[in-house]
Design a protein around this motif. Sequence first.
Motif, PDB file in Angstrom:
ATOM      1  N   UNK A 143      82.579  84.896   3.081  1.00  0.00           N
ATOM      2  CA  UNK A 143      82.313  85.143   4.507  1.00  0.00           C
ATOM      3  C   UNK A 143      81.446  84.015   5.060  1.00  0.00           C
ATOM      4  N   UNK A 144      82.036  83.164   5.922  1.00  0.00           N
ATOM      5  CA  UNK A 144      81.338  82.039   6.533  1.00  0.00           C
ATOM      6  C   UNK A 144      81.081  82.338   8.004  1.00  0.00           C
ATOM      7  N   UNK A 145      79.857  82.077   8.459  1.00  0.00           N
ATOM      8  CA  UNK A 145      79.479  82.322   9.863  1.00  0.00           C
ATOM      9  C   UNK A 145      78.816  81.059  10.390  1.00  0.00           C
ATOM     10  N   UNK A 146      79.278  80.556  11.523  1.00  0.00           N
ATOM     11  CA  UNK A 146      78.679  79.366  12.136  1.00  0.00           C
ATOM     12  C   UNK A 146      77.269  79.681  12.630  1.00  0.00           C
ATOM     13  N   UNK A 147      76.379  78.707  12.530  1.00  0.00           N
ATOM     14  CA  UNK A 147      74.987  78.920  12.975  1.00  0.00           C
ATOM     15  C   UNK A 147      74.918  79.174  14.474  1.00  0.00           C
ATOM     16  N   UNK A 148      75.784  78.525  15.250  1.00  0.00           N
ATOM     17  CA  UNK A 148      75.799  78.777  16.696  1.00  0.00           C
ATOM     18  C   UNK A 148      76.168  80.228  16.996  1.00  0.00           C
ATOM     19  N   UNK A 149      77.067  80.759  16.176  1.00  0.00           N
ATOM     20  CA  UNK A 149      77.440  82.171  16.350  1.00  0.00           C
ATOM     21  C   UNK A 149      76.258  83.079  16.043  1.00  0.00           C
ATOM     22  N   UNK A 150      75.488  82.744  15.004  1.00  0.00           N
ATOM     23  CA  UNK A 150      74.321  83.552  14.635  1.00  0.00           C
ATOM     24  C   UNK A 150      73.280  83.483  15.741  1.00  0.00           C
ATOM     25  N   UNK A 151      73.071  82.252  16.295  1.00  0.00           N
ATOM     26  CA  UNK A 151      72.042  82.115  17.343  1.00  0.00           C
ATOM     27  C   UNK A 151      72.439  82.869  18.603  1.00  0.00           C
ATOM     28  N   UNK A 152      73.716  82.910  18.903  1.00  0.00           N
ATOM     29  CA  UNK A 152      74.181  83.566  20.131  1.00  0.00           C
ATOM     30  C   UNK A 152      74.395  85.054  19.960  1.00  0.00           C
ATOM     31  N   UNK A 153      74.375  85.524  18.717  1.00  0.00           N
ATOM     32  CA  UNK A 153      74.659  86.941  18.468  1.00  0.00           C
ATOM     33  C   UNK A 153      73.526  87.824  18.981  1.00  0.00           C
TER      34      UNK A 153
END
Length: 599
Positions: A143-153
């Motif tokens: 399971x890979x998650x982009x850091x931008x996605x984490x910051x915007x979540x």
Amino acid sequence: MASSSLLSQISDDFLQCKVCYEPYKTPKVLACLHTFCLECLEQSLEKQRGERSRLFCPTCRTATCLPEGGVTRLKDNFFVESLRDTVDIYRKIHSKHEDVMCNNCAENDSPEAASARCLTCDEFLCPDCVNAHKRVRLTRDHCLVALDTIRASKTEAPLKNAKTPLCEKHDNQVMRFFCTTCRIPVCHDCTVIDHREPEHEYVYLTELVDDTKDVLTELSSLSEGRIHEIKVVQSALAKTSLTLEENKAAVKRQLATATEKLKQRVERKIDKQHKLLLKKLSEIVSSREKELNIHEDFLDTTLASLKSSLDFARKVLSHGNDFAMMDVSKEIEERMTSLLEADLPNVDDVTDQLVHLTFLPSHEPLDSVVIGTIEETRAVPCKKLLPCGHPCDDVHHPNTPCSQRCRSTVNIRVNCCRCGAPIRKPMDDRECWEIRRHQKCFRCAWRHWSLQDRRLQLEMIPELEVIPDDAINNINEFMTSPKIASLSWGSMRVEGGGRYKDCKVWPGGSRAWDWRETGTDHRPGVQPADLEEVLRKGVNTLVIGRGMNEVLQVPQRTIDHVQSQGVECVVLQTERAVDEYNKMAAAGKKVGGVFHSTC
């Protein structure tokens, strides 16, 4: 839980051991759900006297039975460890001071900045490593998650580690099963060796997750309901205790009054008996004195007569001739004979008249003197209606008049005593008697309120019927930061407020800073929870006074918490902090502060 508020909702306090005040090292959870470091629990067990089979929680003193192997065999708190890792990752990702670097390239001289995170491997990856991760068969399903996605979540879900812990007993074995008999996660080898069927039953751990969530959710809901019930009972208990204390004070006053009245009655009765005894004494003495006076008068008269007759007879014998003597001899003989023949009281008769007076004090018991009795009856609230229209609901004797302190908080109707306008009750749960103490509408009362009263009443403006225009226009005038008028060791006085040992101040108000509310101590020092109340008042600058000798600590995380909300944080020794605060307040700045006035 919103990701943007993760640090404010999961503070370092939750991730710190309450014994050593350090981040958890090998956290162990007790039966009471309190968590401590393994080393701290071992030290706590060493300090226990006698019993070693149970460990008492350092916080709530609840006993936890120790398994074989002692403290080290207590259950590890994987949740705290996972949450700590989540918070650390959150801080690293949202840090403005440093970039997140790739864990795979960390050994290189120039590691690349990470662009994604593998939740399965629990690592940060740069773009090249992400592509390699997707190509390799063993990692292509990770399971890979982009850091931008984490910051915007808006949730912390992308931060959660999907990696299942390994079994402590068997190397490289993932605990993917759950033994329903022992109610613990187990690995495949455990199901074959220690948790074999039919003695043990086990299923895949994922099969029980939803059911367990439902059970815990239901238990949480029931717990919230029980907490509400406890608070209701505590409120009733506090009210009952207050009523009991008021009843005790009233009975003490009645007892004191009755005792004083009885003392006065007894004193009057004793005074009356005293007067009667004095009267009887006087009568006895008067009677005896009268008898003695009679004898004395008789003796005085007889003695005077004898002396007179004797003197006359001697003069006749000495100076009279024979004729003269013979001429009065008859009278002399008759007079002296009558005097000599008279009955005189002898010594015995006089002695018999002597009496001895003695006072005999009474030794009768005073059991008949009774003040009264204390009678205990079942408390039944009085249902008589008070002038405000509410039932009394107070517990008192039927013959005792009702108290005028109506404690109702519903359907309160009050009219202004000046203009007669109806006044609505503000939604602050104040009791009827408190509302009715000030029976003036906003317009009539505004000019008579003190500065502190105006500050308090301005918070109730939405609930009031009539609001003068000049009150709205001058709201900012009364919401300025109050000046700290004086400061000494252990004492601070705030203008318009009161005198405190430690205090919080903000535009429009102040109150005591009670460390017990948040468990604050000199070390680790000021917590973010201590500052929340002041920060909510909309201050632009927050001043923290560390004490006269600067013993009170202010952790960096507390300063970061203040600055993360766009508020300037000033930390100084208390005297200098107060001076700085007063300068800002005098300049009209929206400044708040928390101040410690001793060490």
